[in-house]
Write an enzyme that holds these catalytic residues in place. Structure first.
Site, short mmCIF file in Angstrom:
data_model
loop_
_atom_site.label_atom_id
_atom_site.label_comp_id
_atom_site.label_asym_id
_atom_site.label_seq_id
_atom_site.Cartn_x
_atom_site.Cartn_y
_atom_site.Cartn_z
CG ASP A 195 -2.21 -0.91 1.07
OD1 ASP A 195 -2.35 -1.43 -0.15
OD2 ASP A 195 -2.90 -0.97 1.91
CG ASP A 197 -2.02 4.10 3.26
OD1 ASP A 197 -1.31 3.07 2.81
OD2 ASP A 197 -2.94 4.27 3.80
CD1 TRP A 257 -10.01 0.86 2.02
CD2 TRP A 257 -11.67 -0.15 3.01
NE1 TRP A 257 -9.45 0.24 3.32
CE2 TRP A 257 -10.34 -0.14 3.99
CE3 TRP A 257 -12.70 -0.71 3.66
CZ2 TRP A 257 -10.45 -0.76 5.26
CZ3 TRP A 257 -12.75 -1.13 5.00
CH2 TRP A 257 -11.50 -1.09 5.81
CD GLU A 260 -8.26 -5.36 -0.99
OE1 GLU A 260 -7.39 -4.72 -0.42
OE2 GLU A 260 -9.58 -5.11 -0.94
CG ASP A 261 -7.31 -7.12 3.17
OD1 ASP A 261 -8.37 -7.36 2.96
OD2 ASP A 261 -6.87 -6.19 3.86
CG MET A 287 -1.89 4.72 7.65
SD MET A 287 -3.51 3.89 8.10
CE MET A 287 -4.52 4.42 6.64
CG HIS A 290 -4.94 8.61 3.31
ND1 HIS A 290 -6.07 8.00 2.83
CD2 HIS A 290 -4.18 7.48 3.78
CE1 HIS A 290 -6.25 6.68 2.98
NE2 HIS A 290 -5.13 6.18 3.55
NE ARG A 292 -12.96 4.82 3.55
CZ ARG A 292 -12.41 4.24 3.90
NH1 ARG A 292 -11.72 3.62 2.98
NH2 ARG A 292 -12.02 3.75 5.11
#
Length: 346
Positions: A195, A197, A257, A260-261, A287, A290, A292
């Protein structure tokens, strides 16, 4: 006439003596010259290699012993633990940082690729970063990730997979695309799915693959450096080429979001593989804050999709990943792959 006959005979005799004298003189001169030539020549003719060595040693072109000058250099494998590791490092996220600054600090990186200069890396690693409209986060990650990987003495390339258009974001499908595109460049040993971030804090958190799929984010600042939940397999993961191929990659159906993981974890478990993690005090990440993103809203369909994973994983993944490459650009710090991956199927 009686007087001239004896004189003529005498002259002929002297002529013969003169010719004999000159011939002997020439032979003597040749013998003398040949002797000097033989004395000046070496007892044994030198080979071209010997002459090169002698010339190098004579003129000081190489300080190595003569018997080692012609020995080819052998590549040495990098040590199991890099001597360059620093452990936990202080991260900084300066607002004034520019891409040129990061390029200037990473002169050894060419088109996103780096190889150790003094040893052969134990693994060759492709780092895949799914991306859209996160330029500042990408800059911060590149600034820390390049020196982080170099201290680990890895051969690596960073790939940034950009989703073109304004359709809902699909992280998983972008990572499938990154895997397929990276293999066109090189037969990578290991793939890091990363990722944009999340920035690693400790370089003892090795970006190499294991005998089992590896989850690298045990904790992050946003969760108090604790695992988000049991079975969490997101953020940053490492899988070998064969491991990822065995599970048929990610599902291509998770738009937005989440989910998927967990789907990937189910695929791993279906193949009787076990997820491993580094120690919690090492596998720590910062992290970068930010909001969304627009176009990456929570996937409300994720629980239904997770319930179907065991039924569809063989036909939903790498073998069904369709996309169109819009742009492939090899920038100094990474390979940019911009793709059109379509839109969600209603």
């Amino acid at each position: 006439m009686g007087f001239f006959l004896p004189v003529a005979k005498t002259l002929r005799r002297w002529k013969y003596f003169l010719v004999l004298f000159v011939s002997l003189s020439v032979l003597a001169w040749i013998a003398t010259f040949s002797g000097e030539t033989v004395k000046s020549a070496p007892a044994f003719p030198a080979s071209p290699q010997t002459l090169v060595k002698d010339d190098i040693v004579k003129h000081g072109l190489n300080t190595a012993p003569p018997d080692r000058l012609m020995t080819p250099l052998q590549e040495v494998e990098c040590p199991q633990e890099s001597p360059l590791l620093q452990g936990a490092v202080k991260l900084s996220f300066e607002s004034s940082l520019t891409l040129k600054d990061v390029e200037g600090e990473n002169k050894g990186v060419t088109e996103g690729e780096y190889k150790p200069s003094d040893c052969t890396a134990r693994q060759s690693v492709a780092v895949l970063i799914p991306h859209r409209s996160r330029e500042r986060h990408l800059l911060y990650l590149l600034n820390h990730l390049h020196p982080f990987l170099q201290r680990q003495q890895l051969h690596y390339t960073i790939y940034v997979i950009q989703q073109a258009g304004d359709a809902t974001f699909n992280r998983a499908k972008l990572l499938n695309v990154g895997y397929l595109e990276a293999l066109k460049d090189y037969s990578w040993d290991c793939f890091i799915f990363h990722d944009v971030d999340l920035v690693p804090e400790n370089d003892h958190n090795l970006y190499v693959c294991d005998k089992q799929p590896k989850h690298l984010v045990v904790g992050r600042n946003a969760t108090g450096y604790k695992l988000r939940y049991k079975g969490y397999f997101g953020g940053v993961t490492a899988m070998t080429r064969d491991q990822f191929h065995q599970v048929n990659g990610f599902s291509n159906t998770y738009w937005g979001w989440g989910g998927e993981d967990d789907d990937l974890r189910i695929r791993v478990e279906l193949q009787k593989m076990k997820i491993v993690r580094p120690p919690a005090d090492i596998a720590r990440y910062t992290m970068v804050f930010h909001k969304r993103d627009s176009g990456n809203e929570i996937n409300k369909d994720r629980m239904r999709l997770l319930g179907r994973t065991a039924l569809v994983w063989k036909k939903d993944g790498l073998n069904s990943c369709s996309y169109e490459t819009v742009l492939l650009e090899r920038q100094p710090l990474y390979v940019n792959v911009t793709v059109d991956i379509g839109k969600p199927q209603n």
